[in-house]
Design a protein around this motif. Structure first.
Motif, mmCIF file in Angstrom:
data_model
loop_
_atom_site.group_PDB
_atom_site.id
_atom_site.type_symbol
_atom_site.label_atom_id
_atom_site.label_comp_id
_atom_site.label_asym_id
_atom_site.label_seq_id
_atom_site.Cartn_x
_atom_site.Cartn_y
_atom_site.Cartn_z
ATOM 1 N N LEU A 84 39.429 70.285 51.103
ATOM 2 C CA LEU A 84 40.358 69.816 50.086
ATOM 3 C C LEU A 84 40.990 68.534 50.581
ATOM 4 C CD1 LEU A 84 41.614 70.892 47.339
ATOM 5 C CD2 LEU A 84 43.554 71.616 48.732
ATOM 6 N N ASN A 85 41.119 67.573 49.686
ATOM 7 C CA ASN A 85 41.745 66.329 50.108
ATOM 8 C C ASN A 85 43.231 66.546 50.376
ATOM 9 O OD1 ASN A 85 40.115 63.954 50.443
ATOM 10 N ND2 ASN A 85 41.763 62.876 49.406
ATOM 11 N N GLY A 86 43.724 65.829 51.357
ATOM 12 C CA GLY A 86 45.078 66.040 51.850
ATOM 13 C C GLY A 86 44.992 66.634 53.241
ATOM 14 N N SER A 87 45.539 65.968 54.232
ATOM 15 C CA SER A 87 45.459 66.456 55.610
ATOM 16 C C SER A 87 46.376 67.664 55.798
ATOM 17 C CB SER A 87 45.877 65.348 56.580
ATOM 18 O OG SER A 87 47.258 65.040 56.407
ATOM 19 N N ARG A 88 46.204 68.351 56.907
ATOM 20 C CA ARG A 88 47.097 69.475 57.223
ATOM 21 C C ARG A 88 48.540 69.008 57.313
ATOM 22 N NH1 ARG A 88 42.590 71.302 61.551
ATOM 23 N NH2 ARG A 88 41.528 72.871 60.281
ATOM 24 N N GLU A 89 48.739 67.844 57.896
ATOM 25 C CA GLU A 89 50.094 67.316 58.011
ATOM 26 C C GLU A 89 50.684 67.021 56.637
ATOM 27 O OE1 GLU A 89 47.985 67.011 61.729
ATOM 28 O OE2 GLU A 89 47.453 66.260 59.728
ATOM 29 N N PHE A 90 49.837 66.521 55.722
ATOM 30 C CA PHE A 90 50.276 66.249 54.352
ATOM 31 C C PHE A 90 50.759 67.524 53.685
ATOM 32 C CE2 PHE A 90 49.369 66.085 49.805
ATOM 33 C CZ PHE A 90 49.930 64.883 49.412
ATOM 34 N N TRP A 91 49.960 68.589 53.759
ATOM 35 C CA TRP A 91 50.331 69.834 53.085
ATOM 36 C C TRP A 91 51.483 70.535 53.790
ATOM 37 C CZ3 TRP A 91 49.098 69.766 48.409
ATOM 38 C CH2 TRP A 91 47.885 69.219 47.984
ATOM 39 N N ALA A 92 51.588 70.354 55.104
ATOM 40 C CA ALA A 92 52.744 70.899 55.814
ATOM 41 C C ALA A 92 54.033 70.243 55.313
ATOM 42 C CB ALA A 92 52.594 70.681 57.315
ATOM 43 N N LYS A 93 53.981 68.930 55.093
ATOM 44 C CA LYS A 93 55.147 68.207 54.588
ATOM 45 C C LYS A 93 55.476 68.631 53.167
ATOM 46 C CE LYS A 93 56.847 63.491 53.804
ATOM 47 N NZ LYS A 93 56.523 62.047 53.906
ATOM 48 N N LYS A 94 54.440 68.788 52.312
ATOM 49 C CA LYS A 94 54.681 69.168 50.921
ATOM 50 C C LYS A 94 55.184 70.599 50.800
ATOM 51 C CE LYS A 94 53.415 65.256 49.127
ATOM 52 N NZ LYS A 94 54.413 64.368 48.490
ATOM 53 N N GLY A 95 54.723 71.486 51.716
ATOM 54 C CA GLY A 95 55.056 72.895 51.592
ATOM 55 C C GLY A 95 56.170 73.371 52.496
ATOM 56 N N GLY A 96 56.670 72.474 53.334
ATOM 57 C CA GLY A 96 57.800 72.862 54.179
ATOM 58 C C GLY A 96 57.437 73.318 55.568
ATOM 59 N N GLY A 97 56.216 73.062 56.023
ATOM 60 C CA GLY A 97 55.912 73.412 57.405
ATOM 61 C C GLY A 97 54.468 73.787 57.647
ATOM 62 N N ARG A 98 54.206 74.041 58.914
ATOM 63 C CA ARG A 98 52.859 74.332 59.391
ATOM 64 C C ARG A 98 52.265 75.560 58.714
ATOM 65 N NH1 ARG A 98 50.374 73.521 64.620
ATOM 66 N NH2 ARG A 98 48.896 75.194 65.107
ATOM 67 N N GLU A 99 53.080 76.592 58.530
ATOM 68 C CA GLU A 99 52.572 77.841 57.946
ATOM 69 C C GLU A 99 52.042 77.615 56.540
ATOM 70 O OE1 GLU A 99 52.951 81.341 55.346
ATOM 71 O OE2 GLU A 99 54.372 79.648 55.406
ATOM 72 N N ALA A 100 52.699 76.733 55.787
ATOM 73 C CA ALA A 100 52.252 76.445 54.424
ATOM 74 C C ALA A 100 50.886 75.768 54.433
ATOM 75 C CB ALA A 100 53.276 75.562 53.711
ATOM 76 N N ALA A 101 50.670 74.855 55.379
ATOM 77 C CA ALA A 101 49.380 74.178 55.473
ATOM 78 C C ALA A 101 48.271 75.156 55.828
ATOM 79 C CB ALA A 101 49.456 73.060 56.503
ATOM 80 N N VAL A 102 48.558 76.098 56.729
ATOM 81 C CA VAL A 102 47.555 77.100 57.101
ATOM 82 C C VAL A 102 47.243 77.994 55.908
ATOM 83 C CG1 VAL A 102 47.091 79.106 58.565
ATOM 84 C CG2 VAL A 102 48.149 77.057 59.548
ATOM 85 N N ARG A 103 48.265 78.399 55.149
ATOM 86 C CA ARG A 103 48.020 79.208 53.950
ATOM 87 C C ARG A 103 47.155 78.452 52.958
ATOM 88 N NH1 ARG A 103 51.797 79.888 50.753
ATOM 89 N NH2 ARG A 103 53.556 78.795 51.715
ATOM 90 N N MET A 104 47.423 77.153 52.842
ATOM 91 C CA MET A 104 46.631 76.329 51.926
ATOM 92 C C MET A 104 45.166 76.338 52.340
ATOM 93 S SD MET A 104 47.264 74.350 49.244
ATOM 94 C CE MET A 104 46.052 73.556 48.208
ATOM 95 N N GLU A 105 44.920 76.146 53.626
ATOM 96 C CA GLU A 105 43.539 76.088 54.102
ATOM 97 C C GLU A 105 42.845 77.435 53.965
ATOM 98 O OE1 GLU A 105 41.011 74.137 57.761
ATOM 99 O OE2 GLU A 105 43.150 73.766 57.534
ATOM 100 N N ARG A 106 43.557 78.505 54.266
ATOM 101 C CA ARG A 106 42.956 79.831 54.098
ATOM 102 C C ARG A 106 42.629 80.104 52.630
ATOM 103 N NH1 ARG A 106 40.578 81.296 58.634
ATOM 104 N NH2 ARG A 106 42.018 81.661 60.382
ATOM 105 N N ALA A 107 43.467 79.637 51.733
ATOM 106 C CA ALA A 107 43.200 79.829 50.304
ATOM 107 C C ALA A 107 41.945 79.080 49.883
ATOM 108 C CB ALA A 107 44.400 79.362 49.483
ATOM 109 N N VAL A 108 41.735 77.890 50.453
ATOM 110 C CA VAL A 108 40.519 77.139 50.134
ATOM 111 C C VAL A 108 39.292 77.884 50.657
ATOM 112 C CG1 VAL A 108 39.340 74.932 50.344
ATOM 113 C CG2 VAL A 108 41.819 74.979 50.227
#
Length: 468
Positions: A84-108
């Motif tokens: 998915l486009n958007g780096s882990r750091e990008f999604w961590a910033k949008k979602g409020g932290g590292r855990e949100a980015a990991v959840r995003m990646e697992r969902a993909v």
């Protein structure tokens, strides 16, 4: 009417080369619905499908300007890859932290299996084969990049069962790629026939009670209604699922811009050549410099597409895709195919077609629902829409049904980013950015060192990299 070979090899396999693609009836007059969905590509159809599975009593209407799958859904390379486009750091910033980015990646990653579950449940005849993807390195610089990528995966908590580094010997035993030094293997990827998936999905929506109107172009969407030249659909919720064609809607010319692509498909490849190439497991293959994506199809061809040696943006956000691709673009892809597989120098090309994908200004997708207006949206996948659209359908389902779920808590549930610049700034900027990327990639290939020009071009574009 549209001939199937002008759309893609995938549609030609369904309808034949000369037969115009039949369309469903168009909207005639005004009607009422609970949910009106604009666009019968993957996003719109997955949304309708998931809503009707959850609430069969809903009146769901899908409105399509051409026919189901006309756009990227019927033209893509057929790799349902957990990217998915958007780096882990990008999604961590949008979602409020590292855990949100990991959840995003697992969902993909899980999205690949959700597609597989639907294929099995509905009996879609789309050659779904979850065999992973090989991201091939053909230079020491690319190999170092994949080594660093694997190290980052481990640091973020992803294990060898998700991704691993493959050395030269294992790569060549799986796919005999000339100058292939190794690869990053991502297990979360399935190869599909994209047109058969979208055709099957549309039929499933109708079986569940949804209505699809084709040859019905929506001119504008507003609170409570989708307005076409043939009538209006009045609905509590109106979903914009138009992706690269969003500019057709009044007021959305700068929301998502279309980026043009080209693909070719070989003639069926003889068994003796497959023995030389290998590729028995039908993994998807990605290569860099230039970016390429390839599939070993279920009917024993190879499809290849990727970056064009041109600026893939047309002034005014034009989306014309039915013209036969320029010969130089076909020759470019054929040349790249032979660079990968010299054994295929005499293999013919059966089909060539064009397509577009949608790019938002921040180069990352968004999904959302404005509860005050009932207007919902999803898109901006930047070429990674096969899995993302399935995720978007499930996310929009939960937002519309007002269910607080894991999908609605993902960081991509957000307002769309800022709009693209007006013309002619948009065209001039595209020229500068894409040519800078092209020259930067060529410099990396020559020097074996990271290109500052490529990094600068990406930064100017606002490109946020890839998650996964």
């Amino acid at each position: 009417m549209h001939k199937s070979q002008d759309i893609s090899h995938w549609f030609a396999q369904i309808h034949g080369d000369a037969t115009p693609i039949p369309t469903r009836e168009r909207l005639d007059g005004s009607i009422n619905a609970d949910v009106a969905i604009v666009g019968a590509g993957y996003t719109g159809l997955w949304t309708a499908y998931e809503l009707l599975r959850a609430r069969p009593e809903l009146r769901v209407v899908v409105l399509e300007a051409k026919f189901a799958g006309y756009g990227p859904s019927g033209r893509n390379g057929g790799a349902a890859i957990a990217q998915l486009n958007g780096s882990r750091e990008f999604w961590a910033k949008k979602g409020g932290g590292r855990e949100a980015a990991v959840r995003m990646e697992r969902a993909v990653q899980q999205g690949v299996d959700h597609i597989g579950d639907a294929v099995q449940r509905e009996g879609f005849d789309c050659s779904y084969a979850k065999n992973g993807v090989l991201m091939v390195a053909r230079s020491a610089l690319e190999m170092r990049g994949w080594q660093e990528s694997i190290a980052a995966d481990r640091a973020w908590g992803f294990e060898e069962e998700d991704t691993r580094l493959i050395g030269r010997d294992e790569l060549q035993s799986r796919v005999s790629i000339k100058n292939g030094l190794g690869a990053k293997f991502n297990a979360h990827c399935a190869s599909i026939d994209p047109a058969r998936l979208v055709v099957g999905l549309a039929a499933a929506v109708e079986r569940l009670g949804g209505t699809i109107y084709e040859d019905t172009r929506v001119n504008r969407i507003e609170q409570g209604r989708a307005v076409t030249g043939n009538g209006t659909v009045n609905a509590q919720y109106v979903v914009r699922a138009t992706e690269a064609y969003s500019g057709w809607l009044e007021g959305h010319k700068r929301s998502i811009v279309p980026v043009h692509t080209t693909m070719i498909a070989t003639e069926p490849i003889p068994d003796e050549l497959w023995k030389l190439i290998g590729w028995d497991r039908r993994e998807a293959v990605l290569a860099e410099h230039p970016f390429l994506h390839l599939q070993h199809t279920s009917d024993h061809r190879i499809t290849i597409g990727g970056d064009d040696p041109r600026v893939p943006y047309l002034s005014g956000s034009k989306t014309s895709t039915d013209d036969h691709p320029e010969q130089r673009l076909q020759d470019h892809l054929r040349g790249q195919l032979v660079k990968l597989f010299p054994e295929l120098a005499e293999v013919g090309i059966d089909h060539a077609w064009s397509g577009v994908f949608g790019a938002p200004r921040d180069w990352a997708p968004s999904v959302g629902l404005d509860r005050q207006t009932g207007l919902a949206w999803a898109g901006g996948y930047v070429g990674e829409g096969v899995v993302a659209s399935n995720m978007a359908g499930r996310t929009l389902r939960d937002l519309i049904l007002n269910d607080d779920t894991e999908m609605t808590r993902l960081p991509w549930v957000r307002k769309p980013g800022r709009k693209w610049e007006p013309e002619p700034i948009r065209t001039v900027g595209a020229q500068v950015i894409f040519r800078g990327r092209l020259w930067g990639e060529r410099a990396e290939e020559r020097s074996g060192r990271p290109s500052k020009l490529l990094a600068l071009s990406n930064r100017v574009a606002g490109f946020t990299g890839h998650l996964g």
